[in-house]
Write a protein that holds these residues in place. Structure first.
Motif, short mmCIF file in Angstrom:
data_model
loop_
_atom_site.label_atom_id
_atom_site.label_comp_id
_atom_site.label_asym_id
_atom_site.label_seq_id
_atom_site.Cartn_x
_atom_site.Cartn_y
_atom_site.Cartn_z
N ASP A 70 1.11 -1.46 -0.14
CA ASP A 70 -0.34 0.39 -0.26
C ASP A 70 0.88 1.44 0.14
O ASP A 70 0.55 2.53 -1.17
CB ASP A 70 -0.52 -0.13 1.16
N ARG A 71 1.91 1.70 0.70
CA ARG A 71 2.60 2.56 0.98
C ARG A 71 3.63 2.72 -0.84
O ARG A 71 3.15 3.83 -1.20
CB ARG A 71 3.84 2.43 2.31
N GLU A 73 1.97 1.86 -3.49
CA GLU A 73 1.96 1.73 -4.22
C GLU A 73 1.40 3.38 -4.46
O GLU A 73 1.53 4.49 -5.30
CB GLU A 73 0.38 1.33 -3.99
N LYS A 74 1.46 3.64 -3.25
CA LYS A 74 0.72 5.35 -2.39
C LYS A 74 2.14 5.82 -3.19
O LYS A 74 1.37 7.46 -3.39
CB LYS A 74 0.17 5.00 -1.26
N VAL A 75 3.24 5.56 -2.44
CA VAL A 75 4.67 6.75 -3.29
C VAL A 75 4.53 6.73 -4.71
O VAL A 75 4.56 7.91 -5.47
CB VAL A 75 5.80 6.23 -2.86
N VAL A 77 2.04 6.79 -6.96
CA VAL A 77 1.24 7.45 -7.00
C VAL A 77 1.14 8.99 -7.42
O VAL A 77 1.63 9.70 -8.13
CB VAL A 77 -0.49 6.53 -6.96
N GLU A 78 0.91 8.82 -5.62
CA GLU A 78 1.29 10.43 -5.42
C GLU A 78 2.58 11.38 -5.38
O GLU A 78 2.82 11.98 -6.02
CB GLU A 78 1.24 10.66 -4.06
N GLU A 79 4.28 10.34 -5.13
CA GLU A 79 5.01 11.68 -5.15
C GLU A 79 5.84 11.15 -7.00
O GLU A 79 6.65 12.00 -7.20
CB GLU A 79 6.35 10.75 -4.86
N HIS A 83 1.00 5.32 -12.50
CA HIS A 83 -0.66 4.21 -13.03
C HIS A 83 -0.57 3.20 -12.96
O HIS A 83 1.34 2.83 -13.22
CB HIS A 83 -1.30 5.50 -12.99
#
Length: 100
Positions: A70-71, A73-75, A77-79, A83
């Motif tokens: 999860d972390r 994927e978050k990094v 996408v966001e940073e 995608h």
């Protein structure tokens, strides 16, 4: 003559006894000092070991948090602005040959 020889050995034994007792006491004192020093070193090493174990536990916990899917994927996408790839985005390349 026999009395002189016997008297000599008695005195020699007495002198050896008188010299042996202080020598043994001095050796005991050195041994006690060495034991105390080693005991202090053991306690210091045990404290250091406890600190290292706690630090290791913390680092293992950090690793598990940082490597969670999860972390990541978050990094991504966001940073990094990444995608998930759609099926039309995937290109397969097949190479034929002997690999030389």
């Amino acid at each position: 003559m026999k009395i002189k020889v016997r008297d000599f050995f008695r005195r020699l034994g007495l002198v050896l006894l008188v010299l042996t007792i202080p020598t043994m006491l001095i050796l005991y004192a050195f041994q006690a000092k060495k034991y105390t020093d080693l005991n202090k070193e053991i306690l210091a090493l045990e404290k250091k070991q406890e600190k290292l174990i706690e630090e290791n536990k913390r680092l293992v916990s950090d690793i598990s948090v940082l490597t969670s899917a999860d972390r990541i994927e978050k990094v991504a996408v966001e940073e990094l602005g990444m995608h998930k790839a759609e099926s039309e985005d995937i290109v397969r390349v097949e190479m034929k040959g002997d690999g030389k």
